[in-house]
Design a protein around this motif. Structure first.
Motif, PDB file in Angstrom:
ATOM      1  N   THR A 147       0.831  -1.198   0.000  1.00 11.90           N
ATOM      2  CA  THR A 147       0.000   0.000   0.000  1.00 11.90           C
ATOM      3  C   THR A 147       0.869   1.254   0.000  1.00 11.90           C
ATOM      4  N   GLU A 148       1.992   1.217   0.705  1.00 13.94           N
ATOM      5  CA  GLU A 148       2.875   2.372   0.813  1.00 13.94           C
ATOM      6  C   GLU A 148       3.382   2.816  -0.560  1.00 13.94           C
ATOM      7  N   SER A 149       3.680   1.868  -1.443  1.00 16.40           N
ATOM      8  CA  SER A 149       4.186   2.233  -2.767  1.00 16.40           C
ATOM      9  C   SER A 149       3.134   2.976  -3.581  1.00 16.40           C
ATOM     10  N   VAL A 150       1.867   2.633  -3.400  1.00 10.12           N
ATOM     11  CA  VAL A 150       0.798   3.334  -4.122  1.00 10.12           C
ATOM     12  C   VAL A 150       0.605   4.730  -3.547  1.00 10.12           C
ATOM     13  N   TYR A 151       0.664   4.871  -2.221  1.00  7.29           N
ATOM     14  CA  TYR A 151       0.590   6.199  -1.612  1.00  7.29           C
ATOM     15  C   TYR A 151       1.698   7.104  -2.156  1.00  7.29           C
ATOM     16  N   LYS A 152       2.905   6.575  -2.242  1.00  6.92           N
ATOM     17  CA  LYS A 152       4.029   7.375  -2.742  1.00  6.92           C
ATOM     18  C   LYS A 152       3.819   7.762  -4.200  1.00  6.92           C
ATOM     19  N   PHE A 153       3.309   6.828  -4.988  1.00  8.48           N
ATOM     20  CA  PHE A 153       3.031   7.113  -6.397  1.00  8.48           C
ATOM     21  C   PHE A 153       1.999   8.228  -6.528  1.00  8.48           C
TER      22      PHE A 153
END
Length: 265
Positions: free
Chosen positions: A241-247
């Motif tokens: 989920t963190e990678s999508v938030y960063k994106f």
């Protein structure tokens, strides 16, 4: 809950959707309707992920959102993800009616569940419909996502190691610069992820049959839709989920002057 955020010169209203207990229980049916008047800017968001609790029997929880976006107006629907608990059944439908010069940002995403409880894609059914119509009721964008357990395999088996799926829509004149930037960023990102030479727009890349591919932790695709390519859609599958938030934070950063603060900060 309505809030005015950001500098005073930015005339954007932020709307936070709230639910008792921070989630949706079995059998709930929530309906919201918004009208964004001409020349206005509104942001619809959440304070945390939307939790969908366990289903009682065959009861399904549902949400319906309808929004009409006026001329020279912007609506940004940028919630946190939906998280369905084990056995949950959830259906949502979002309908947007726009004019030729309306602008819309829509983020629609779901996680695999409560990892800390050992739940990964354990819900029974998830359905998400997103439809965009022009002022004359002409369909501009119709999308339907359905995840359900089946006899041919579980959702977890079909999703492999990916724990998040997301869709981002950027539509309208206020977002033209962001659309171009996002398309370039996604193309470059995936060229690097897949270990393929990146030659820029209009260039040619040479392939190497000896190249070995590994499963990328983050996959994104980007395409245009509508007359004269007025809309851009990005689809994402990610392992965290963190990678999508960063994106989202990076790709939507240029929205700050329009909405007052950095989305997903």
């Amino acid at each position: 809950m309505f809030l005015q955020v950001g500098p005073s010169e930015c005339d954007a209203v932020w709307i936070y959707t709230l639910t008792y207990g921070g989630g949706i229980v079995s059998g709930d049916c929530i309906s919201c309707e918004f009208i964004i008047s001409d020349g206005c800017t509104a942001v619809l968001t959440t304070q945390a992920s939307t939790k969908v609790y366990k289903s009682l029997g065959s009861k399904c929880s549902a949400q319906l959102l309808e929004a009409r976006i006026g001329s020279d107006s912007l609506l940004a629907v940028i919630p946190d993800p939906v998280t369905c608990f084990s056995t949950a059944r959830y259906s949502q439908k979002q309908i947007f009616r726009v004019r030729s010069d309306s602008s819309l940002v829509l983020v629609d995403w779901i996680t695999s569940g409560r990892h800390e409880s050992g739940e990964k894609w354990d819900f029974e059914c998830y359905k998400s419909i997103n439809n965009i119509f022009l002022d004359d009721n002409q369909p501009l964008f119709l999308d339907n996502i359905l995840l359900e357990q089946g006899n041919t395999g579980t959702i977890a088996e079909r999703m492999r190691d990916y724990q998040v799926i997301a869709m981002v829509i950027l539509l309208g004149p206020k977002l033209k610069r962001i659309q171009i930037q996002v398309q370039e960023n996604v193309k470059k990102m995936m060229s690097e992820q897949l270990h393929m030479p990146f030659s820029g727009l209009g260039g040619h890349a040479k392939s190497d049959s000896r190249t070995f591919f590994t499963k990328p932790a983050f996959v994104a695709s980007c395409s245009v839709f509508g007359p004269k390519g007025i809309g851009v859609i990005v689809r994402i599958a990610a392992m965290t989920t963190e990678s999508v938030y960063k994106f989202l934070q990076h790709q939507l950063a240029d929205m700050e002057p329009l909405v007052g603060v950095l989305p997903y900060r």
